[in-house]
Structures are given as C-alpha cells and as structure tokens.
Design an enzyme around this catalytic site. Structure first.
Site, PDB file in Angstrom:
ATOM      1  N   ASN A  11     106.796  -2.725  -6.390  1.00 13.14           N
ATOM      2  CA  ASN A  11     107.601  -2.096  -5.348  1.00 13.14           C
ATOM      3  C   ASN A  11     107.735  -0.621  -5.697  1.00 13.14           C
ATOM      4  O   ASN A  11     108.461  -0.254  -6.611  1.00 13.14           O
ATOM      5  CB  ASN A  11     108.976  -2.793  -5.323  1.00 13.14           C
ATOM      6  N   TRP A  12     107.018   0.211  -4.968  1.00 10.92           N
ATOM      7  CA  TRP A  12     107.019   1.648  -5.289  1.00 10.92           C
ATOM      8  C   TRP A  12     108.289   2.363  -4.827  1.00 10.92           C
ATOM      9  O   TRP A  12     108.481   3.535  -5.144  1.00 10.92           O
ATOM     10  CB  TRP A  12     105.777   2.327  -4.677  1.00 10.92           C
ATOM     11  N   LYS A  13     109.112   1.669  -4.029  1.00  3.26           N
ATOM     12  CA  LYS A  13     110.330   2.296  -3.488  1.00  3.26           C
ATOM     13  C   LYS A  13     109.967   3.648  -2.831  1.00  3.26           C
ATOM     14  O   LYS A  13     108.877   3.756  -2.271  1.00  3.26           O
ATOM     15  CB  LYS A  13     111.388   2.449  -4.584  1.00  3.26           C
ATOM     16  N   HIS A  97     115.870  -6.375  -0.071  1.00  9.27           N
ATOM     17  CA  HIS A  97     116.061  -5.794  -1.403  1.00  9.27           C
ATOM     18  C   HIS A  97     117.516  -5.345  -1.533  1.00  9.27           C
ATOM     19  O   HIS A  97     118.124  -4.912  -0.553  1.00  9.27           O
ATOM     20  CB  HIS A  97     115.107  -4.609  -1.580  1.00  9.27           C
ATOM     21  N   GLU A  99     118.790  -2.750  -2.585  1.00  7.96           N
ATOM     22  CA  GLU A  99     119.015  -1.365  -2.129  1.00  7.96           C
ATOM     23  C   GLU A  99     119.182  -1.322  -0.607  1.00  7.96           C
ATOM     24  O   GLU A  99     119.931  -0.502  -0.084  1.00  7.96           O
ATOM     25  CB  GLU A  99     117.869  -0.457  -2.629  1.00  7.96           C
ATOM     26  N   GLU A 165     116.497 -11.043  -8.100  1.00  5.31           N
ATOM     27  CA  GLU A 165     116.685  -9.722  -8.701  1.00  5.31           C
ATOM     28  C   GLU A 165     118.177  -9.490  -8.944  1.00  5.31           C
ATOM     29  O   GLU A 165     118.892  -9.044  -8.024  1.00  5.31           O
ATOM     30  CB  GLU A 165     116.156  -8.629  -7.769  1.00  5.31           C
ATOM     31  N   GLY A 171     116.290  -1.309 -12.306  1.00  6.71           N
ATOM     32  CA  GLY A 171     116.197   0.108 -12.656  1.00  6.71           C
ATOM     33  C   GLY A 171     116.783   0.465 -14.013  1.00  6.71           C
ATOM     34  O   GLY A 171     117.074   1.624 -14.269  1.00  6.71           O
ATOM     35  N   GLY A 231     109.504  -2.740 -10.181  1.00  8.18           N
ATOM     36  CA  GLY A 231     109.736  -1.416  -9.601  1.00  8.18           C
ATOM     37  C   GLY A 231     109.023  -0.345 -10.406  1.00  8.18           C
ATOM     38  O   GLY A 231     107.804  -0.170 -10.320  1.00  8.18           O
TER      39      GLY A 231
HETATM   40  P1  PGA Z   1     112.777  -2.166 -11.589  1.00  5.98           P
HETATM   41  O1  PGA Z   1     112.980  -2.472 -10.029  1.00  5.98           O
HETATM   42  O2  PGA Z   1     111.574  -2.951 -12.037  1.00  5.98           O
HETATM   43  O3  PGA Z   1     112.588  -0.688 -11.662  1.00  5.98           O
HETATM   44  O4  PGA Z   1     114.008  -2.644 -12.278  1.00  5.98           O
HETATM   45  C1  PGA Z   1     112.771  -3.763  -9.516  1.00  5.98           C
HETATM   46  C2  PGA Z   1     113.079  -3.777  -8.040  1.00  5.98           C
HETATM   47  O5  PGA Z   1     114.054  -3.117  -7.623  1.00  5.98           O
HETATM   48  O6  PGA Z   1     112.380  -4.433  -7.252  1.00  5.98           O
END
Ligand code: PGA
Length: 251
Positions: A11-13, A97, A99, A165, A171, A231
């Site tokens: 997931n590149w966000k 997600h 977020e 998650e 993060g 991520g």
């Molecule tokens: P992360 O993010 O691997 O940077 O913890 C995972 C995600 O939010 O899908």
C-alpha cells in the site's frame, strides 16, 4: 477449488511519483524469475495505476487504495469508481483502511458498500479492520474486530480478502505478539465462516502494521496468516522483495 496463493500487498498510500514506477518494474523483473508461489500486489495512488500496470508485467498485480461506494457513474467530483480501477487494469482494491475510517469518517456500512462495488466491478476487495490501542488495552479486541468484520464485509464473502491491521501498529515498529496475531486471525475466520455457513473458499486474511523484512518470516509462520498488507516497506522494490522472499511459499 484450490486454496488461493498467499497474498502480499503493498500500500503506497500518498507516496510516489512517476519516477518511482521504476521500483515496480524492478520488482516485476525479480518476480518474473521466481516460482510464483506467492501473489504480489502493489496499490499505488490512483493517478499512477495506468503507469504501474504498464510497468508490472504478468507477475505483479496492481490495485487501488480506495473506490467510491457508488456503482453507477454519477456526478461526484473527485471520486472514482471500482469499475474505473478495473478499466485501468487493477484487480484489487483496499477498502476501509483505518486512515480512511478515521480521516474520512468512513463507517462500516460505507466500507461494505465499497467492498460490494469492488465485487460488482470484478475486483477483489481487501477489507481492513483493526482495533485502536485504547480498545486493546480495554480488552475489547474480539468485540471491536468481530463487529467490524460482521458489518464491513459483504454477505457473500468468497473472493474477498480481509486485512487485520491494528491501528496502533501502523506506521511504527511495534506489532502485536505472534500469539495475538493468531488469535485475531482465527477470530476473523470464525466470524466469516459463521456468516457464510462454512469456510468461504479462497478467503485470505492478511496481517498489516509495521511488516518489515526483519519480522516478515515470523509473521508468515503464524496460523491463519495468509499474507500481508505492507505500507512503508513496499515503497522500495528491495524491501518488498525481501518480505516476499521470507514467505515459505515463495520458493
Ligand atoms: P505500515 O502500513 O506497513 O507502514 O505499518 C501498513 C498499512 O497501513 O497498510
């Protein structure tokens, strides 16, 4: 029906530019030389999906990070549909997600509509669930995650993936213990089995939250873990490739 291969999704966000499509090409090249026991997926920001698809070749899937809950083309400025992602060559889409749930106020009902829109467009939705630290500290993990799974996943849960998650693990560098991961994955599968009266065929439950080359092997050894949603460590081909290689099915 044979069980699906494990899925390792990046997931590149909101990171990346055209120049970073070279990471996708690099990864695609490495994957083309391997046995392919693991399915690899990159979900770049929507504007880069076409470019990513063109760079990814036959051994790397491309997906979106979100889609509209609406299935009809509509007057919705700034939105895009699951059908549009499919049209660009995406085969997966992440929905719900944390977020999006926190920053965009998405409810379980909206997440479920998005998952249904994805299925209607022929995409596999990766439906994210997970508890906050306060909820974990209060001993409410099973209640919170169980309710999210019940309310965010479509009735027919074949051909969906669920990503566990924990919000507090995203993060950072902290993950739940392997026993805690196992417990929640078993719970998620039990909820989905109960709803679909039997194990949904092809269902994969991914772990996400601070997956990195150094902890991937341990996480993949956990019962009920059918892959990962990654991520930060998916942005560079070398890191993501190291995670893929840690899977026992990678060959
Ligand atoms: P992360 O993010 O691997 O940077 O913890 C995972 C995600 O939010 O899908």
């Amino acid at each position: 029906m044979a069980a699906h291969r494990p899925l390792i999704a990046g997931n590149w966000k909101m990171y990346g530019r055209t120049v970073d499509l070279a990471e996708i090409a690099k990864l695609a090249h490495t994957l083309s030389e391997r046995a392919g026991g693991v399915e690899a997926l990159i979900c770049p920001p929507a504007p880069y999906i076409s470019g990513a698809r063109a760079s990814a070749g036959a051994h790397l899937a491309i997906g979106g990070q979100d889609c509209s809950p609406l299935q009809q083309d509509s007057a919705r400025t700034g939105e895009y549909s699951a059908a549009m992602l499919a049209d660009l060559g995406a085969t997966y889409v992440i929905v719900g997600h944390s977020e999006r749930r926190t920053q965009h106020g998405e409810s379980d009902a909206v997440v479920r509509q998005k998952a249904e829109a994805a299925l209607a467009a022929g995409l596999i939705p990766i439906i994210c669930v997970g508890e906050t630290l306060a909820e974990r500290d209060a001993g409410r993990v099973a209640e919170v995650v169980g309710a999210q799974v019940e309310k965010s996943t479509p009735e027919t849960s074949a051909h969906v993936a669920v990503a566990y998650e924990p919000v507090w693990a995203i993060g950072g560098t902290t993950t739940p213990t392997l026993a805690e991961i196992a417990e929640v994955h078993i719970l998620i599968k039990a909820v989905l089995e109960r709803r679909s009266s039997g194990a949904p065929k092809g269902l994969r439950v991914l772990y996400g939250g601070s997956v990195a080359p150094k902890n991937a092997r341990d996480i993949f050894s956990v019962e009920g873990v059918d892959g990962a949603l990654v991520g930060r460590a998916s942005l560079k081909a070398a890191d993501f490739e190291a995670i893929i290689s840690s899977h026992p099915a990678a060959g």
